[in-house]
Design a protein around this motif. Structure first.
Motif, PDB file in Angstrom:
ATOM      1  N   GLU A  81      -0.435   4.941 -18.166  1.00 13.80           N
ATOM      2  CA  GLU A  81       0.425   5.497 -17.116  1.00 13.80           C
ATOM      3  C   GLU A  81      -0.147   5.218 -15.735  1.00 13.80           C
ATOM      4  OE1 GLU A  81       3.394   6.293 -17.723  1.00 13.80           O
ATOM      5  OE2 GLU A  81       3.127   6.299 -19.895  1.00 13.80           O
ATOM      6  N   LEU A  82      -1.476   5.288 -15.606  1.00 14.11           N
ATOM      7  CA  LEU A  82      -2.115   4.935 -14.335  1.00 14.11           C
ATOM      8  C   LEU A  82      -1.867   3.461 -14.025  1.00 14.11           C
ATOM      9  CD1 LEU A  82      -3.932   5.572 -11.919  1.00 14.11           C
ATOM     10  CD2 LEU A  82      -5.902   5.055 -13.384  1.00 14.11           C
ATOM     11  N   GLU A  83      -2.038   2.615 -15.024  1.00 16.46           N
ATOM     12  CA  GLU A  83      -1.788   1.184 -14.830  1.00 16.46           C
ATOM     13  C   GLU A  83      -0.332   0.934 -14.435  1.00 16.46           C
ATOM     14  OE1 GLU A  83      -3.163  -0.289 -18.640  1.00 16.46           O
ATOM     15  OE2 GLU A  83      -4.953  -1.129 -17.674  1.00 16.46           O
ATOM     16  N   ARG A  84       0.587   1.646 -15.064  1.00 14.06           N
ATOM     17  CA  ARG A  84       2.022   1.490 -14.762  1.00 14.06           C
ATOM     18  C   ARG A  84       2.315   1.892 -13.311  1.00 14.06           C
ATOM     19  NH1 ARG A  84       6.748   4.500 -18.322  1.00 14.06           N
ATOM     20  NH2 ARG A  84       8.542   3.759 -17.140  1.00 14.06           N
ATOM     21  N   GLY A  85       1.762   3.018 -12.883  1.00 15.10           N
ATOM     22  CA  GLY A  85       1.986   3.473 -11.513  1.00 15.10           C
ATOM     23  C   GLY A  85       1.430   2.503 -10.483  1.00 15.10           C
ATOM     24  N   VAL A  86       0.229   2.017 -10.726  1.00 15.75           N
ATOM     25  CA  VAL A  86      -0.390   1.066  -9.798  1.00 15.75           C
ATOM     26  C   VAL A  86       0.386  -0.248  -9.790  1.00 15.75           C
ATOM     27  CG1 VAL A  86      -2.478  -0.304  -9.377  1.00 15.75           C
ATOM     28  CG2 VAL A  86      -2.669   2.122  -9.937  1.00 15.75           C
ATOM     29  N   ALA A  87       0.862  -0.688 -10.950  1.00 12.74           N
ATOM     30  CA  ALA A  87       1.639  -1.929 -11.024  1.00 12.74           C
ATOM     31  C   ALA A  87       2.945  -1.799 -10.243  1.00 12.74           C
ATOM     32  CB  ALA A  87       1.920  -2.285 -12.483  1.00 12.74           C
ATOM     33  N   CYS A  88       3.574  -0.630 -10.300  1.00 11.24           N
ATOM     34  CA  CYS A  88       4.808  -0.408  -9.525  1.00 11.24           C
ATOM     35  C   CYS A  88       4.537  -0.571  -8.036  1.00 11.24           C
ATOM     36  CB  CYS A  88       5.359   0.994  -9.767  1.00 11.24           C
ATOM     37  SG  CYS A  88       6.080   1.230 -11.383  1.00 11.24           S
ATOM     38  N   ARG A  89       3.462   0.052  -7.579  1.00 12.99           N
ATOM     39  CA  ARG A  89       3.104  -0.023  -6.156  1.00 12.99           C
ATOM     40  C   ARG A  89       2.821  -1.470  -5.753  1.00 12.99           C
ATOM     41  NH1 ARG A  89      -1.433   3.946  -4.493  1.00 12.99           N
ATOM     42  NH2 ARG A  89       0.294   5.357  -4.905  1.00 12.99           N
ATOM     43  N   ARG A  90       2.019  -2.130  -6.571  1.00 12.72           N
ATOM     44  CA  ARG A  90       1.651  -3.522  -6.264  1.00 12.72           C
ATOM     45  C   ARG A  90       2.894  -4.406  -6.232  1.00 12.72           C
ATOM     46  NH1 ARG A  90      -2.088  -4.333 -10.169  1.00 12.72           N
ATOM     47  NH2 ARG A  90      -3.655  -3.374  -8.866  1.00 12.72           N
ATOM     48  N   GLY A  91       3.814  -4.184  -7.179  1.00 13.65           N
ATOM     49  CA  GLY A  91       5.037  -4.979  -7.233  1.00 13.65           C
ATOM     50  C   GLY A  91       5.904  -4.782  -5.999  1.00 13.65           C
ATOM     51  N   ARG A  92       5.985  -3.551  -5.511  1.00 14.32           N
ATOM     52  CA  ARG A  92       6.786  -3.297  -4.301  1.00 14.32           C
ATOM     53  C   ARG A  92       6.124  -3.908  -3.076  1.00 14.32           C
ATOM     54  NH1 ARG A  92       6.591   1.574  -5.979  1.00 14.32           N
ATOM     55  NH2 ARG A  92       5.764   2.442  -4.055  1.00 14.32           N
ATOM     56  N   TRP A  93       4.792  -3.883  -3.023  1.00 14.13           N
ATOM     57  CA  TRP A  93       4.091  -4.502  -1.897  1.00 14.13           C
ATOM     58  C   TRP A  93       4.379  -6.003  -1.851  1.00 14.13           C
ATOM     59  CZ3 TRP A  93      -1.397  -2.045  -2.672  1.00 14.13           C
ATOM     60  CH2 TRP A  93      -1.409  -0.774  -2.103  1.00 14.13           C
ATOM     61  N   VAL A  94       4.249  -6.644  -2.997  1.00 13.47           N
ATOM     62  CA  VAL A  94       4.479  -8.093  -3.059  1.00 13.47           C
ATOM     63  C   VAL A  94       5.930  -8.400  -2.705  1.00 13.47           C
ATOM     64  CG1 VAL A  94       4.531 -10.088  -4.599  1.00 13.47           C
ATOM     65  CG2 VAL A  94       2.593  -8.519  -4.674  1.00 13.47           C
ATOM     66  N   ALA A  95       6.870  -7.624  -3.275  1.00 13.48           N
ATOM     67  CA  ALA A  95       8.290  -7.850  -2.992  1.00 13.48           C
ATOM     68  C   ALA A  95       8.605  -7.639  -1.519  1.00 13.48           C
ATOM     69  CB  ALA A  95       9.149  -6.917  -3.851  1.00 13.48           C
ATOM     70  N   GLY A  96       7.887  -6.735  -0.878  1.00 11.07           N
ATOM     71  CA  GLY A  96       8.116  -6.452   0.548  1.00 11.07           C
ATOM     72  C   GLY A  96       7.350  -7.388   1.472  1.00 11.07           C
ATOM     73  N   GLY A  97       6.619  -8.324   0.914  1.00  9.77           N
ATOM     74  CA  GLY A  97       5.872  -9.274   1.734  1.00  9.77           C
ATOM     75  C   GLY A  97       4.539  -8.733   2.237  1.00  9.77           C
ATOM     76  N   HIS A  98       4.094  -7.601   1.706  1.00 10.99           N
ATOM     77  CA  HIS A  98       2.811  -7.036   2.122  1.00 10.99           C
ATOM     78  C   HIS A  98       1.682  -7.693   1.345  1.00 10.99           C
ATOM     79  CE1 HIS A  98       4.951  -3.948   4.283  1.00 10.99           C
ATOM     80  NE2 HIS A  98       5.605  -3.613   3.182  1.00 10.99           N
ATOM     81  N   ASN A  99       0.569  -7.833   2.003  1.00 12.42           N
ATOM     82  CA  ASN A  99      -0.598  -8.388   1.347  1.00 12.42           C
ATOM     83  C   ASN A  99      -1.761  -7.427   1.579  1.00 12.42           C
ATOM     84  OD1 ASN A  99      -2.817  -9.789   0.447  1.00 12.42           O
ATOM     85  ND2 ASN A  99      -2.241 -11.723   1.406  1.00 12.42           N
ATOM     86  N   PRO A 100      -1.978  -6.470   0.657  1.00  9.40           N
ATOM     87  CA  PRO A 100      -3.033  -5.470   0.855  1.00  9.40           C
ATOM     88  C   PRO A 100      -4.421  -6.085   1.035  1.00  9.40           C
ATOM     89  CG  PRO A 100      -1.682  -4.922  -1.052  1.00  9.40           C
ATOM     90  CD  PRO A 100      -1.257  -6.268  -0.583  1.00  9.40           C
ATOM     91  N   ARG A 101      -4.686  -7.182   0.340  1.00 10.99           N
ATOM     92  CA  ARG A 101      -5.999  -7.823   0.482  1.00 10.99           C
ATOM     93  C   ARG A 101      -6.183  -8.352   1.900  1.00 10.99           C
ATOM     94  NH1 ARG A 101      -9.963  -9.509  -2.943  1.00 10.99           N
ATOM     95  NH2 ARG A 101      -8.680  -8.934  -4.697  1.00 10.99           N
ATOM     96  N   ALA A 102      -5.140  -8.919   2.494  1.00 15.52           N
ATOM     97  CA  ALA A 102      -5.234  -9.427   3.861  1.00 15.52           C
ATOM     98  C   ALA A 102      -5.485  -8.288   4.844  1.00 15.52           C
ATOM     99  CB  ALA A 102      -3.964 -10.187   4.239  1.00 15.52           C
ATOM    100  N   VAL A 103      -4.848  -7.141   4.609  1.00 12.21           N
ATOM    101  CA  VAL A 103      -5.068  -5.978   5.474  1.00 12.21           C
ATOM    102  C   VAL A 103      -6.514  -5.516   5.374  1.00 12.21           C
ATOM    103  CG1 VAL A 103      -4.431  -3.563   5.853  1.00 12.21           C
ATOM    104  CG2 VAL A 103      -2.659  -5.257   5.389  1.00 12.21           C
ATOM    105  N   SER A 104      -7.029  -5.413   4.151  1.00 11.62           N
ATOM    106  CA  SER A 104      -8.427  -4.995   3.951  1.00 11.62           C
ATOM    107  C   SER A 104      -9.381  -5.987   4.597  1.00 11.62           C
ATOM    108  CB  SER A 104      -8.749  -4.886   2.460  1.00 11.62           C
ATOM    109  OG  SER A 104      -7.946  -3.911   1.863  1.00 11.62           O
ATOM    110  N   ASP A 105      -9.116  -7.268   4.416  1.00 11.64           N
ATOM    111  CA  ASP A 105      -9.977  -8.293   5.009  1.00 11.64           C
ATOM    112  C   ASP A 105      -9.971  -8.200   6.532  1.00 11.64           C
ATOM    113  OD1 ASP A 105     -10.614  -9.195   2.498  1.00 11.64           O
ATOM    114  OD2 ASP A 105      -9.256 -10.931   2.555  1.00 11.64           O
ATOM    115  N   ALA A 106      -8.789  -7.955   7.118  1.00 11.73           N
ATOM    116  CA  ALA A 106      -8.697  -7.833   8.577  1.00 11.73           C
ATOM    117  C   ALA A 106      -9.467  -6.608   9.073  1.00 11.73           C
ATOM    118  CB  ALA A 106      -7.237  -7.748   9.007  1.00 11.73           C
ATOM    119  N   LEU A 107      -9.379  -5.494   8.341  1.00 11.17           N
ATOM    120  CA  LEU A 107     -10.129  -4.302   8.730  1.00 11.17           C
ATOM    121  C   LEU A 107     -11.634  -4.536   8.653  1.00 11.17           C
ATOM    122  CD1 LEU A 107      -8.093  -1.427   7.058  1.00 11.17           C
ATOM    123  CD2 LEU A 107      -8.517  -1.721   9.493  1.00 11.17           C
TER     124      LEU A 107
END
Length: 167
Positions: A81-107
């Motif tokens: 269930e934890l994996e499912r929840g995280v996968a949902c979030r990751r999928g929406r980020w990718v679909a929305g054009g967000h790149n969390p790794r790029a944000v972390s790298d910039a910070l």
């Protein structure tokens, strides 16, 4: 803020009005550890069946189910269930054009050795914020720290983002 009975009553009313409201389920799961009698596992599983795959509701319901199964020490069921929840979030980020790794790298790049750090101000009282993912031990760390006579622990505060925005 310490008014658990009222908060639980209000969240249950929210769930009664809108059974698919994932954030209400998540807040309920985070509020108190659940036991064999007062858990919402069956209700969460039923709502997950009705949620749209990859949606915010699926994410919140999955994370709430993870939390309650974890409280019940049903780890074999909790982890997917934890994996499912995280996968949902990751999928929406990718679909929305967000790149969390790029944000972390910039910070990390911005907060290097030349990052302006104000000089420390010596006071008798200073806040300490402990931030982490659900189930990472943040609440336990807060409880351990609060054993010190000069530490006042406010508990796990979910409204932190809202309060920060208001400030």
């Amino acid at each position: 803020f310490g008014q658990l009975a009222g908060a639980e009553r209000d969240l249950e009313k929210c769930v009664a009005l809108n059974p698919g409201h994932g954030k209400a389920h998540w807040a309920l799961a985070e509020m108190l550890p659940r036991g064999p009698v007062d858990n919402h596992v069956a209700r969460l599983r039923a709502q997950l069946e009705l949620s749209t795959p990859g949606s915010l509701q699926e994410e919140m319901l999955s994370l709430a189910l993870f939390r309650e199964l974890d409280d019940l020490a049903r780890y074999e069921e909790a982890w997917p269930e934890l994996e499912r929840g995280v996968a949902c979030r990751r999928g929406r980020w990718v679909a929305g054009g967000h790149n969390p790794r790029a944000v972390s790298d910039a910070l990390l790049q911005a907060c290097n050795g030349s990052f302006p750090i104000p000089p420390p101000v010596r006071t008798k009282v200073a806040p300490l914020f402990v931030i982490g993912m659900p189930g990472s031990g943040v609440a336990l760390l807060g409880k351990v720290l609060s054993r010190h006579s000069k530490v006042h622990h406010l508990g796990a505060l979910s409204p932190f983002t809202r309060l920060l925005s208001e400030a």
